[in-house]
Write a protein that holds these residues in place. Sequence first.
Motif, mmCIF file in Angstrom:
data_model
loop_
_atom_site.group_PDB
_atom_site.id
_atom_site.type_symbol
_atom_site.label_atom_id
_atom_site.label_comp_id
_atom_site.label_asym_id
_atom_site.label_seq_id
_atom_site.Cartn_x
_atom_site.Cartn_y
_atom_site.Cartn_z
ATOM 1 N N SER A 175 0.825 -1.206 0.000
ATOM 2 C CA SER A 175 0.000 0.000 0.000
ATOM 3 C C SER A 175 0.861 1.259 0.000
ATOM 4 C CB SER A 175 -0.921 -0.006 1.226
ATOM 5 O OG SER A 175 -1.627 1.210 1.339
ATOM 6 N N ALA A 176 1.941 1.249 0.793
ATOM 7 C CA ALA A 176 2.842 2.403 0.836
ATOM 8 C C ALA A 176 3.501 2.629 -0.521
ATOM 9 C CB ALA A 176 3.901 2.192 1.915
ATOM 10 N N ALA A 177 3.927 1.541 -1.178
ATOM 11 C CA ALA A 177 4.560 1.656 -2.492
ATOM 12 C C ALA A 177 3.593 2.226 -3.520
ATOM 13 C CB ALA A 177 5.072 0.291 -2.949
ATOM 14 N N LEU A 178 2.332 1.811 -3.456
ATOM 15 C CA LEU A 178 1.336 2.325 -4.392
ATOM 16 C C LEU A 178 1.101 3.813 -4.166
ATOM 17 C CD1 LEU A 178 -0.668 1.396 -6.637
ATOM 18 C CD2 LEU A 178 -2.393 1.288 -4.842
ATOM 19 N N ASP A 179 1.010 4.217 -2.901
ATOM 20 C CA ASP A 179 0.801 5.628 -2.582
ATOM 21 C C ASP A 179 1.989 6.468 -3.056
ATOM 22 O OD1 ASP A 179 -1.055 7.468 -0.792
ATOM 23 O OD2 ASP A 179 1.015 8.005 -0.314
ATOM 24 N N LEU A 180 3.201 5.969 -2.848
ATOM 25 C CA LEU A 180 4.393 6.688 -3.287
ATOM 26 C C LEU A 180 4.521 6.699 -4.809
ATOM 27 C CD1 LEU A 180 6.874 5.371 -0.583
ATOM 28 C CD2 LEU A 180 6.115 7.743 -0.849
ATOM 29 N N SER A 181 3.960 5.677 -5.475
ATOM 30 C CA SER A 181 3.995 5.640 -6.939
ATOM 31 C C SER A 181 3.203 6.793 -7.532
ATOM 32 C CB SER A 181 3.438 4.308 -7.455
ATOM 33 O OG SER A 181 4.284 3.237 -7.111
ATOM 34 N N ARG A 182 2.136 7.190 -6.843
ATOM 35 C CA ARG A 182 1.366 8.337 -7.319
ATOM 36 C C ARG A 182 2.255 9.584 -7.365
ATOM 37 N NH1 ARG A 182 -1.978 11.387 -4.689
ATOM 38 N NH2 ARG A 182 0.016 12.137 -3.911
ATOM 39 N N ASP A 183 3.152 9.725 -6.364
ATOM 40 C CA ASP A 183 4.088 10.846 -6.360
ATOM 41 C C ASP A 183 5.190 10.650 -7.399
ATOM 42 O OD1 ASP A 183 3.161 12.550 -4.090
ATOM 43 O OD2 ASP A 183 3.456 10.701 -2.979
ATOM 44 N N ALA A 184 5.697 9.414 -7.510
ATOM 45 C CA ALA A 184 6.774 9.141 -8.464
ATOM 46 C C ALA A 184 6.315 9.362 -9.901
ATOM 47 C CB ALA A 184 7.282 7.713 -8.286
ATOM 48 N N CYS A 185 5.009 9.197 -10.156
ATOM 49 C CA CYS A 185 4.464 9.385 -11.503
ATOM 50 C C CYS A 185 3.914 10.791 -11.725
ATOM 51 C CB CYS A 185 3.366 8.358 -11.773
ATOM 52 S SG CYS A 185 3.965 6.674 -11.997
ATOM 53 N N ARG A 186 4.078 11.661 -10.745
ATOM 54 C CA ARG A 186 3.650 13.049 -10.938
ATOM 55 C C ARG A 186 4.425 13.648 -12.112
ATOM 56 N NH1 ARG A 186 1.378 17.318 -7.792
ATOM 57 N NH2 ARG A 186 1.003 15.876 -6.066
ATOM 58 N N LEU A 187 3.786 14.508 -12.886
ATOM 59 C CA LEU A 187 4.459 15.136 -14.020
ATOM 60 C C LEU A 187 5.746 15.812 -13.554
ATOM 61 C CD1 LEU A 187 1.385 16.736 -15.843
ATOM 62 C CD2 LEU A 187 2.517 14.560 -16.352
ATOM 63 N N PHE A 188 6.806 15.681 -14.335
ATOM 64 C CA PHE A 188 8.100 16.217 -13.926
ATOM 65 C C PHE A 188 8.138 17.742 -13.946
ATOM 66 C CE2 PHE A 188 9.207 11.854 -14.445
ATOM 67 C CZ PHE A 188 10.295 11.644 -13.611
ATOM 68 N N SER A 189 7.123 18.369 -14.519
ATOM 69 C CA SER A 189 7.027 19.830 -14.473
ATOM 70 C C SER A 189 6.493 20.309 -13.129
ATOM 71 C CB SER A 189 6.113 20.329 -15.595
ATOM 72 O OG SER A 189 4.821 19.745 -15.482
ATOM 73 N N GLN A 190 6.005 19.380 -12.297
ATOM 74 C CA GLN A 190 5.466 19.714 -10.984
ATOM 75 C C GLN A 190 6.464 19.351 -9.889
ATOM 76 O OE1 GLN A 190 1.809 17.494 -10.863
ATOM 77 N NE2 GLN A 190 0.743 18.872 -12.265
ATOM 78 N N LYS A 191 6.434 20.106 -8.813
ATOM 79 C CA LYS A 191 7.356 19.876 -7.711
ATOM 80 C C LYS A 191 6.815 18.823 -6.751
ATOM 81 C CE LYS A 191 9.414 24.506 -7.690
ATOM 82 N NZ LYS A 191 9.681 25.724 -6.866
ATOM 83 N N LEU A 192 7.739 18.108 -6.118
ATOM 84 C CA LEU A 192 7.382 17.139 -5.094
ATOM 85 C C LEU A 192 7.526 17.766 -3.713
ATOM 86 C CD1 LEU A 192 9.239 13.936 -6.366
ATOM 87 C CD2 LEU A 192 6.828 14.509 -6.665
ATOM 88 N N ARG A 193 6.955 17.099 -2.717
ATOM 89 C CA ARG A 193 7.157 17.524 -1.340
ATOM 90 C C ARG A 193 8.629 17.399 -0.983
ATOM 91 N NH1 ARG A 193 2.840 14.799 2.620
ATOM 92 N NH2 ARG A 193 4.110 16.010 4.057
ATOM 93 N N LYS A 194 9.079 18.211 -0.032
ATOM 94 C CA LYS A 194 10.500 18.234 0.319
ATOM 95 C C LYS A 194 10.993 16.882 0.822
ATOM 96 C CE LYS A 194 9.655 19.946 5.031
ATOM 97 N NZ LYS A 194 9.968 21.021 6.014
ATOM 98 N N GLU A 195 10.100 16.080 1.458
ATOM 99 C CA GLU A 195 10.507 14.769 1.959
ATOM 100 C C GLU A 195 10.922 13.824 0.837
ATOM 101 O OE1 GLU A 195 7.626 16.507 4.935
ATOM 102 O OE2 GLU A 195 7.688 16.265 2.751
ATOM 103 N N LEU A 196 10.453 14.097 -0.393
ATOM 104 C CA LEU A 196 10.731 13.227 -1.528
ATOM 105 C C LEU A 196 11.853 13.748 -2.416
ATOM 106 C CD1 LEU A 196 7.032 12.464 -2.510
ATOM 107 C CD2 LEU A 196 8.639 10.876 -1.449
#
Length: 312
Positions: free
Chosen positions: A281-302
Amino acid sequence: MGKKTKKAAQFHLDVRAEPDPRFVFQFDGSPECSPQVFQIRGNTRQPVFTCKFSLRAADRNQRSRSVPLEASCSGARGWLSSFGSERERPGKERKGWSITVHDLSGSPVAVASMVTPFVASPGSDRVSRSNPGCWLILRPGDGTLKPWGRLEAWRERGSADGLGYRFELIPDSASSGIVLAESNLSCSKGGKFVIDLNGNGNGSNASTPKSTATSPGCSPRSSGDFGYGLWPYCMYRGFVMLATVEGEGGSGKKAGAPPLVEVGVQQVSCTEDAAAFVALSAALDLSRDACRLFSQKLRKELCPPPPQDMLF
C-alpha cells in the motif's frame, strides 16, 4: 353462501450478505513522513507497525547504490539488483526511494524498495507504460528478506490522466510472477487498489463499494507462532486486499486522508503477512508521487539532497 378461498401459506426469507472479515490498518501520515500504522477496531486504534522512509542520496555521477537495509537483512541486497535496473539513465528521473515496515519490537517485517527508477519518456514529462517504474516488496524468510511481490506503475495518457499499475506475486518455485491486479485510478481524485479473486474483476475499483469494514477482535501474530513457509503454497482466495490512494493536491501536496488498508482475514496467518500488504500500500501511494508530471514539484521529503563530491 359463497365458498371461502384459502390463502396459500407464504414464507418470507431475508438474506443479507455480510462482507468478508477484514483486518483494517491506517497510516497516521503520508508514507514518506515515516508514520506509525494503526489497526482499526471499531472506535479503537491500536499501533501495530512503524514505517521508516529512506531516500538514497545522489552522488556526483548519479550512480545507483544499494538500498540501506538492516544488517540482519543484508542478504536482500542481491535480490534488489537482480529484479531492478541499476544502469545509469540520463534525464528526468526519480529513484532511490524505499520504506521499511517494523513491528513494535523494532524488527523489520517488510520492505518496499524502488528497484527501477521512474523516468520521463523522451520528449515528454511523464512516466510511460512502455517504461514503468518498479517496486520490489520483500518479507522475511530463511533468515533474510526475500521477494514477495512486484509493483509496476506509470502515468496513463489521454483525458483519463490516471495512475496505471500492475502487481504480481513472486512465488519461490516459479520462473515468472502471477499477476493479481492490473488497472488504473484517477490521479486527481484518487481511488482504490483492489485485489479480489471472487470473479468481480481483479484490481477493478469501479464497482467496489465504500468500505465499512472493521478488524475482528484479534491481531496478526508473529510468524514464530505459525512457522513460515505456508506461502505461496496456499493460494489466495476471495477478497485479498483494498488500499485507498488519495488524489493529487496543489504544490506537491496530497489531498485527503492517509492510506487505509484492508486485508482479508483468511490471507493473514502472521504479522509478516499483514506487513507485506502494508508495504505494498505504501509503495502504491508513493507511486502516485513518483508518476507526478516532472514539471510539478514534489514535497520536500521526496526530494534528494544536492549531489556531493565523492570522498576518497
